[in-house]
Scaffold this active site. Structure first.
Site, mmCIF file in Angstrom:
data_model
loop_
_atom_site.group_PDB
_atom_site.id
_atom_site.type_symbol
_atom_site.label_atom_id
_atom_site.label_comp_id
_atom_site.label_asym_id
_atom_site.label_seq_id
_atom_site.Cartn_x
_atom_site.Cartn_y
_atom_site.Cartn_z
ATOM 1 N N ASN A 95 0.824 -1.208 0.000
ATOM 2 C CA ASN A 95 0.000 0.000 0.000
ATOM 3 C C ASN A 95 0.859 1.259 0.000
ATOM 4 O O ASN A 95 0.562 2.227 -0.715
ATOM 5 C CB ASN A 95 -0.918 0.017 1.231
ATOM 6 N N ASP B 31 -5.674 -3.307 -3.078
ATOM 7 C CA ASP B 31 -6.974 -3.926 -3.342
ATOM 8 C C ASP B 31 -6.857 -4.997 -4.430
ATOM 9 O O ASP B 31 -7.467 -6.062 -4.341
ATOM 10 C CB ASP B 31 -7.985 -2.862 -3.772
ATOM 11 N N GLU C 185 -5.649 -8.088 5.694
ATOM 12 C CA GLU C 185 -4.967 -8.946 4.728
ATOM 13 C C GLU C 185 -4.882 -10.390 5.221
ATOM 14 O O GLU C 185 -4.031 -11.172 4.785
ATOM 15 C CB GLU C 185 -3.561 -8.422 4.440
#
Length: 307
Positions: free
Chosen positions: A185, A194, A220
């Site tokens: 990220n 995503d 996650e």
């Protein structure tokens, strides 16, 4: 749309077949009530029925009664054809489960209008069922990955634990956590994160057995419930999942993102509850992280048998 026509008079049946064909309907024909009932019980049966009231073996009224006893979710819209016109006879038809009626000889335009009304009712029901099924799916699945959501997968685990105890069969749980996901990220952006979650979900789902359950446990982290798996088989399944996650880099725009996962395995070898099983798998996952990530660790805890 298909329409089932039931009439013992071959001339009347042929007239209806041609007329409804001209109206754009596909027709299925029955020569008596018993045949109509048999056809209505088939999986691909028409849901719009035009039944003659008076037929040999089984009349239209009895066909209506028996169809209403099916208890099927999909609705049958039934139009009775009748020469009976007295009020008490019409009430009898409605009480038996008919939705509408037309008296003979009937006007073709009136028949067309009544068929259109029936078709509209059936289409509305299909839309309602579709909307309900979609709401059910959304209530039990994670919107991002289409896997079971946290609540649904934990509920599945509780049921599988009870079944494992009842049938005296093993049950495995695998906790899967993506390694260094935050760095993905940070480096590539949340849209890339995503995309990774969605692809990992697909890989997990394609690597388990049809009767295994895969859910997004949170963030996650994923969970796999493997009925019938003892420690060795569950360890092998977990290794297969680890391999499928790291097998190929995940493309995202101009980037290619490599990902690995740590997995913790726990199995019921006696009797336990879902919370203990989850805690055991989570401990194994934590150990896999501490030992360097991208590995499978099986918790050797033996749950005491309870009688």
């Amino acid at each position: 749309m298909k329409v089932l026509i039931a009439d013992d008079d071959p001339v009347s049946r042929r007239l209806l077949e041609v007329t409804l064909g001209n109206f754009g309907y596909e027709t299925v024909l029955a020569a008596d009530g018993a045949e109509a009932l048999s056809l209505a019980q088939q999986d691909d049966s028409p849901r719009l029925l035009v039944l003659d009231w008076v037929m040999p073996q089984m009349d239209g009224i009895e066909v209506c009664r028996r169809i209403r006893r099916f208890g099927q979710e999909s609705y049958f819209y039934i139009i009775l054809l009748t020469v009976k016109g007295r009020q008490n006879e019409i009430v009898e038809g409605f009480d038996a489960g008919a939705d509408d009626y037309i008296t003979k000889p009937f006007d073709l335009l009136e028949l067309k209008a009544r068929l259109r009304a029936g078709r509209r009712i059936l289409q509305l029901q299909e839309q309602l069922l579709s909307s309900r099924d979609q709401l059910r799916f959304e209530a039990s699945h994670d919107a991002q990955t289409n896997l079971f959501n946290h609540g649904a997968v934990v509920d599945i685990l509780h049921k599988e634990v009870l079944r494992s105890h009842r049938e005296r069969t093993p049950l495995g749980v695998i906790m899967v956590d993506l390694d260094r996901f935050k760095s993905i990220n940070d480096r590539h952006g949340h849209m890339a994160g995503d995309a990774v979650l969605k692809e990992v979900a697909k890989r997990l789902q394609s690597s388990v057995r049809p009767y295994d359950s895969v859910g997004r446990y949170g963030g996650e982290e994923f969970i796999v419930i493997a009925p019938g798996c003892g420690p060795e088989r569950c360890q092998a399944l977990a290794e297969r999942l680890r391999d499928c996650i790291q097998a190929e880099a995940i493309p995202h725009h101009a980037n290619s993102i490599s990902i690995t996962a740590s997995l913790g395995v726990s199995c019921v070898t006696g009797t336990t509850n879902a919370d203990n099983l989850l805690r055991s798998a989570d401990e194994a996952l934590y150990k896999a992280k501490m030992e360097g990530r991208n590995r499978v660790v099986t918790n050797s805890t033996q749950f005491a048998s309870q009688t």
